[in-house]
Design an enzyme around this catalytic site. Sequence first.
Site, PDB file in Angstrom:
ATOM      1  N   VAL A   5      -7.204 -11.418   4.062  1.00  0.00           N
ATOM      2  CA  VAL A   5      -7.503 -10.974   3.537  1.00  0.00           C
ATOM      3  C   VAL A   5      -8.467  -9.553   4.080  1.00  0.00           C
ATOM      4  O   VAL A   5      -7.996  -8.102   3.976  1.00  0.00           O
ATOM      5  CB  VAL A   5      -9.167 -10.992   3.124  1.00  0.00           C
ATOM      6  CG1 VAL A   5      -9.790 -10.571   1.872  1.00  0.00           C
ATOM      7  CG2 VAL A   5      -8.260 -12.711   2.406  1.00  0.00           C
ATOM      8  N   CYS A   6      -8.688  -9.903   5.509  1.00  0.00           N
ATOM      9  CA  CYS A   6      -9.414  -9.339   6.069  1.00  0.00           C
ATOM     10  C   CYS A   6      -8.217  -7.566   6.595  1.00  0.00           C
ATOM     11  O   CYS A   6      -7.804  -6.585   6.697  1.00  0.00           O
ATOM     12  CB  CYS A   6      -9.837  -8.985   7.410  1.00  0.00           C
ATOM     13  SG  CYS A   6     -11.094 -10.205   7.433  1.00  0.00           S
ATOM     14  N   THR A   7      -6.635  -8.095   6.999  1.00  0.00           N
ATOM     15  CA  THR A   7      -5.697  -7.233   7.148  1.00  0.00           C
ATOM     16  C   THR A   7      -5.194  -6.649   6.156  1.00  0.00           C
ATOM     17  O   THR A   7      -5.053  -5.550   6.427  1.00  0.00           O
ATOM     18  CB  THR A   7      -4.469  -8.370   7.579  1.00  0.00           C
ATOM     19  OG1 THR A   7      -4.789  -9.106   8.404  1.00  0.00           O
ATOM     20  CG2 THR A   7      -3.515  -7.591   7.423  1.00  0.00           C
TER      21      THR A   7
END
Length: 219
Positions: A44-46
């Site tokens: 998700v952070c990517t």
Amino acid sequence: MSLRINDTAPDFTAQTTHGKINFHEWIGDKWAILFSHPKDFTPVCTTELGYMAKIEPEFTKRNVKLVGLSVDPSESHARWLNDIEETQGAKVNYPIIADHDLKVSKLYNMLPAEEPGTSEGRTAATNAAVRTVYVIGPDKKIKLLLAYPMTTGRNFDEILRVVDSLQLTAKHKVATPANWKHGEDVIISGSVSDDDAKKLFPAGWKSPKPYIRIVKQPV
């Protein structure tokens, strides 16, 4: 002590992918957005870092600087940035803080002050609370903070909308209604008397109720 809107954003010195920064000096006379991540190489952070890279020019137009944070060392960040560019189609040009010692996460109350150790051996799950967005003004005050769960990607278009509202209402004595977007009608601030409002808004206003005074967005 927890952080609240209008608190001074805690200052710190930290290593980033752009070298060492002093946070308040780095902000200077601009606005800033600090958004944190619990671990490198998380899916998700990517997507989040990649999307912010794509829309960074929109923030730059608004005099806003971006800085990410992840609970890992700079060497790990460097490898992750390659993955982000490859999978998201955008190069991250803003700095990412290497919060290996958990210092900033604790300073910003994303992790308990008594949390032991460093990022070594920690997982995204143990850092789950490190997913907050802070909008900080040129006065170094926190204007907005939002915390997200790990499974929900952040809506950075909403952060851009909030910046538009914050900058408009800092300049003019107005507030923005629900779902407002730049260019739409706004509301005269409740702190402004009708007599003063007549001077500020000589064209008048629409008033479905005495406490709701609707005007065109000031330029």
